[in-house]
Scaffold this motif. Structure first.
Motif, short mmCIF file in Angstrom:
data_model
loop_
_atom_site.label_atom_id
_atom_site.label_comp_id
_atom_site.label_asym_id
_atom_site.label_seq_id
_atom_site.Cartn_x
_atom_site.Cartn_y
_atom_site.Cartn_z
N PRO A 5 -30.37 78.20 -35.92
CA PRO A 5 -29.61 79.12 -34.75
C PRO A 5 -28.08 78.91 -34.93
O PRO A 5 -27.65 78.14 -35.65
CB PRO A 5 -30.18 78.19 -33.54
CG PRO A 5 -30.40 76.97 -34.17
CD PRO A 5 -31.00 77.00 -35.33
N ILE A 6 -27.64 79.92 -34.37
CA ILE A 6 -26.11 79.97 -33.83
C ILE A 6 -25.79 79.29 -32.95
O ILE A 6 -26.46 79.41 -31.59
CB ILE A 6 -25.76 81.66 -33.75
CG1 ILE A 6 -25.95 82.49 -34.85
CG2 ILE A 6 -24.16 81.68 -33.12
CD1 ILE A 6 -25.68 83.75 -34.65
N GLY A 7 -24.83 78.46 -32.75
CA GLY A 7 -24.51 77.65 -31.54
C GLY A 7 -23.31 78.21 -30.81
O GLY A 7 -22.51 78.62 -31.47
N ILE A 8 -23.63 78.28 -29.55
CA ILE A 8 -22.32 79.01 -28.82
C ILE A 8 -21.94 77.97 -27.65
O ILE A 8 -23.09 77.58 -26.75
CB ILE A 8 -22.91 80.34 -28.30
CG1 ILE A 8 -23.21 81.07 -29.15
CG2 ILE A 8 -21.68 80.93 -27.27
CD1 ILE A 8 -24.24 82.58 -28.92
N PHE A 9 -20.95 77.56 -27.19
CA PHE A 9 -20.79 77.01 -25.84
C PHE A 9 -19.38 77.38 -25.33
O PHE A 9 -18.51 78.08 -25.65
CB PHE A 9 -20.47 75.42 -25.99
CG PHE A 9 -19.20 74.94 -26.76
CD1 PHE A 9 -18.01 74.64 -25.99
CD2 PHE A 9 -18.98 74.78 -28.22
CE1 PHE A 9 -16.88 74.56 -26.36
CE2 PHE A 9 -17.68 74.22 -28.83
CZ PHE A 9 -16.55 74.31 -27.71
N ASP A 10 -19.56 77.05 -23.79
CA ASP A 10 -18.42 77.53 -22.80
C ASP A 10 -18.20 76.57 -21.74
O ASP A 10 -19.22 75.65 -21.78
CB ASP A 10 -18.69 79.21 -22.34
CG ASP A 10 -17.70 79.41 -21.23
OD1 ASP A 10 -16.48 78.97 -21.58
OD2 ASP A 10 -18.02 79.89 -20.09
N SER A 11 -17.36 76.55 -21.17
CA SER A 11 -17.05 75.70 -20.09
C SER A 11 -18.04 75.97 -18.82
O SER A 11 -17.94 75.21 -17.70
CB SER A 11 -15.49 75.83 -19.55
OG SER A 11 -15.30 77.02 -18.98
N GLY A 12 -18.82 76.79 -18.79
CA GLY A 12 -19.58 77.39 -18.10
C GLY A 12 -20.50 78.39 -18.08
O GLY A 12 -20.88 78.68 -19.46
N VAL A 13 -21.21 79.25 -17.49
CA VAL A 13 -21.80 80.36 -17.58
C VAL A 13 -21.27 81.65 -18.12
O VAL A 13 -21.81 82.66 -18.83
CB VAL A 13 -22.65 80.83 -16.24
CG1 VAL A 13 -23.67 79.61 -15.80
CG2 VAL A 13 -21.66 81.20 -15.42
N GLY A 14 -20.00 81.73 -18.03
CA GLY A 14 -18.97 82.78 -18.39
C GLY A 14 -19.11 83.22 -19.88
O GLY A 14 -19.31 84.40 -20.13
N GLY A 15 -19.31 82.14 -20.82
CA GLY A 15 -19.80 82.43 -22.16
C GLY A 15 -20.84 83.40 -22.57
O GLY A 15 -20.93 83.63 -23.75
N THR A 16 -21.77 83.56 -21.48
CA THR A 16 -23.13 84.48 -21.76
C THR A 16 -22.58 85.78 -21.98
O THR A 16 -23.20 86.61 -22.53
CB THR A 16 -23.93 84.35 -20.65
OG1 THR A 16 -23.16 84.61 -19.53
CG2 THR A 16 -24.56 82.73 -20.52
N SER A 17 -21.19 86.20 -21.67
CA SER A 17 -20.90 87.39 -22.03
C SER A 17 -20.54 87.67 -23.31
O SER A 17 -20.86 88.79 -24.22
CB SER A 17 -19.55 87.71 -21.25
OG SER A 17 -18.45 86.77 -21.79
N ILE A 18 -20.34 86.62 -24.16
CA ILE A 18 -20.10 86.57 -25.61
C ILE A 18 -21.54 86.40 -26.32
O ILE A 18 -21.91 86.99 -27.20
CB ILE A 18 -19.34 85.16 -26.10
CG1 ILE A 18 -18.07 85.47 -25.41
CG2 ILE A 18 -19.28 85.25 -27.53
CD1 ILE A 18 -17.08 86.56 -25.87
N TRP A 19 -22.22 85.63 -25.59
CA TRP A 19 -23.76 85.54 -26.13
C TRP A 19 -24.46 86.76 -26.05
O TRP A 19 -25.36 87.13 -26.86
CB TRP A 19 -24.60 84.53 -25.15
CG TRP A 19 -25.79 84.31 -25.51
CD1 TRP A 19 -26.47 83.51 -26.52
CD2 TRP A 19 -26.99 84.83 -24.77
NE1 TRP A 19 -28.11 83.75 -26.44
CE2 TRP A 19 -28.33 84.60 -25.34
CE3 TRP A 19 -27.12 85.67 -23.34
CZ2 TRP A 19 -29.43 84.83 -24.51
CZ3 TRP A 19 -28.36 86.15 -23.24
CH2 TRP A 19 -29.58 85.67 -23.65
#
Length: 263
Positions: A5-19
């Motif tokens: 898988p591609i791994g993605i992280f953010d300091s919270g839920v905002g990174g779901t905009s990138i996801w």
């Protein structure tokens, strides 16, 4: 490794905009997303804290067998990307405010940047601004409190609108024609921002660019998943799952699970 898988992280839920941008562009890839909401927002933390948290998240994604890591957080990128790339032998993609396209295309020569303190005070942001915005007036505003409200599930409330309006007003008064969103939480505020701004103001975030870069790096490293099936997506938070579930509820076109995880 192509099937990992591609791994993605953010300091919270905002990174779901990138996801969302990544899963839209790469529908056959599997993904794992970490929402580090327990420690949000990163923007008010020290560089050392941000780096330590970024290492923690990276190591968790490596433990989960990810083939590439996307740092879907402006503050983490601008403060920790050098350390991550020098420490781990895996492609790592970062994100930073899209000053370049705004500076190139502005007609009023006035560009607004709404971001966290951690991003605006970083060395990387300063270098990017110096490189692309020498003849442009950049109105920088720290979006204090915005991430917290989004994390609390209050992105469309009177409190949010009042706070956001207080940050945008100085930019409107300066006659900006581009607004750069320097935090991955902020794209969720675009509907409200459009109500406040004139049609002459273009709002820019980095989501599509990050997705394109992710695809390019996967191809370059022969890591693109060749399967024909639609990807599977696991999203984890170390806080209450309600906010993460709520912010995803507009996206029903793909299969995903939301789980609590201690990391």
């Amino acid at each position: 490794m192509q099937k990992q898988p591609i791994g993605i992280f953010d300091s919270g839920v905002g990174g779901t905009s990138i996801w969302k941008e990544i899963t839209s562009l790469l529908p056959h890839e599997d993904t794992i997303f970490l929402a580090d909401s327990k420690y949000a927002p990163y923007g008010k933390r020290s560089k050392e804290e941000i780096t330590s948290l970024s290492i923690k998240n990276t190591e968790k994604l490596l433990e989960l067998n990810c083939k590439i890591i996307v740092v879907a957080c402006n503050t983490a990128t601008t403060n920790a990307i050098k350390v991550l790339r020098s420490t781990y032998n895996i492609p790592i993609i970062g994100i930073e405010p899209a000053i370049k396209p705004a500076a190139i295309n502005t007609k009023t020569k006035k560009v607004g940047v709404l971001a966290t303190k951690g991003t605006l005070s970083s060395e990387l942001f300063a270098k990017t601004s110096d490189l692309y915005a020498q003849n442009i007036e950049v109105i920088e505003v720290i979006g204090t409190g915005l991430v917290e409200l989004i994390e609390e599930g209050k992105k469309d409330t009177k409190e949010m609108r009042a706070l956001l309006y207080s940050y945008i007003t100085p930019m409107i008064n300066k006659n900006i024609d581009y607004l750069v969103l320097g935090c991955t939480h902020y794209p969720y505020l675009i509907p409200i921002l459009k109500d406040m701004l004139s049609d002459q103001v273009t709002i820019i975030d980095s989501g599509e660019a990050v997705a394109r870069q992710t695809k390019a790096i996967l191809i370059k490293n022969n890591l693109l998943n060749q399967k024909s099936e639609i990807g599977n997506h696991s999203l984890y938070t170390n806080s209450d799952t309600k906010t993460l579930k709520a912010i995803l509820n507009t996206n029903h076109s793909i299969r995903y699970t939301v789980n609590a995880l201690d990391f």
